[in-house]
Write an enzyme that holds these catalytic residues in place. Sequence first.
Site: not given
Ligand code: 5GP
Ligand code: MG
Length: 184
Positions: A44, A99-100, A103, A152-153, A159, A165
Amino acid sequence: MPPAPPFPILISNAQIRRRTHELARQIAAAHQDAPPVLVAVMEGARTFALLLARSLPCGLPVHAISASSYGSGTQSSGVVKVVETGDIAVRGRSVLLVEDIVDTGRTVTAMRGHFLSKGAAGFSVVTLLDKPARRVVPVELRYTGFTIPDTFVVGFGMDLDGRWRELPDVVLVDAAPAPRPAVH
Ligand code: 5GP
Ligand code: MG
């Protein structure tokens, strides 16, 4: 039915480029003495990491690391596994994780533990997007591009089950209307 375009734009490619240049300036200023080890969380964050690296003056390589926190669809499994293919030399150096989107915070937390246990002298995070409403584990984000609501984006590297992507903008695949993102 899987979501289909056209998707509403949350953050445009032009906004992303402008903000990334600002972040690169801050990062360059903060790391004048020793450059950080740039590590992008694949897949991502690849697009953002390459744009960021291009915007930094010093020609830093972008290292890759993987995390599995999402199974299929938009729900997290809650379990994060760190996968480092090829040894990234971090001992005594400062890691800047790219990071992208942050969350729940679980991925960043797992990465922090991973790099500190490998002997990194420091660990900080630059994320294109932050979704604080969804946080489960508190994390410190040194640099944030945009704070977004709980939606969710996809696009700009991100993706949904391997799709979208390639879209240039960050777009919404939720049904919710698009609020304006807050810029830090
Ligand atoms: P975390 O471990 O902080 O819950 O998750 C982070 C990862 O979940 C992000 O790096 C991403 O890859 C994925 N993620 C979380 N929210 C989104 C979203 O809205 N869209 C997408 N495509 N991936 C997300
Ligand atoms: Mg990520």
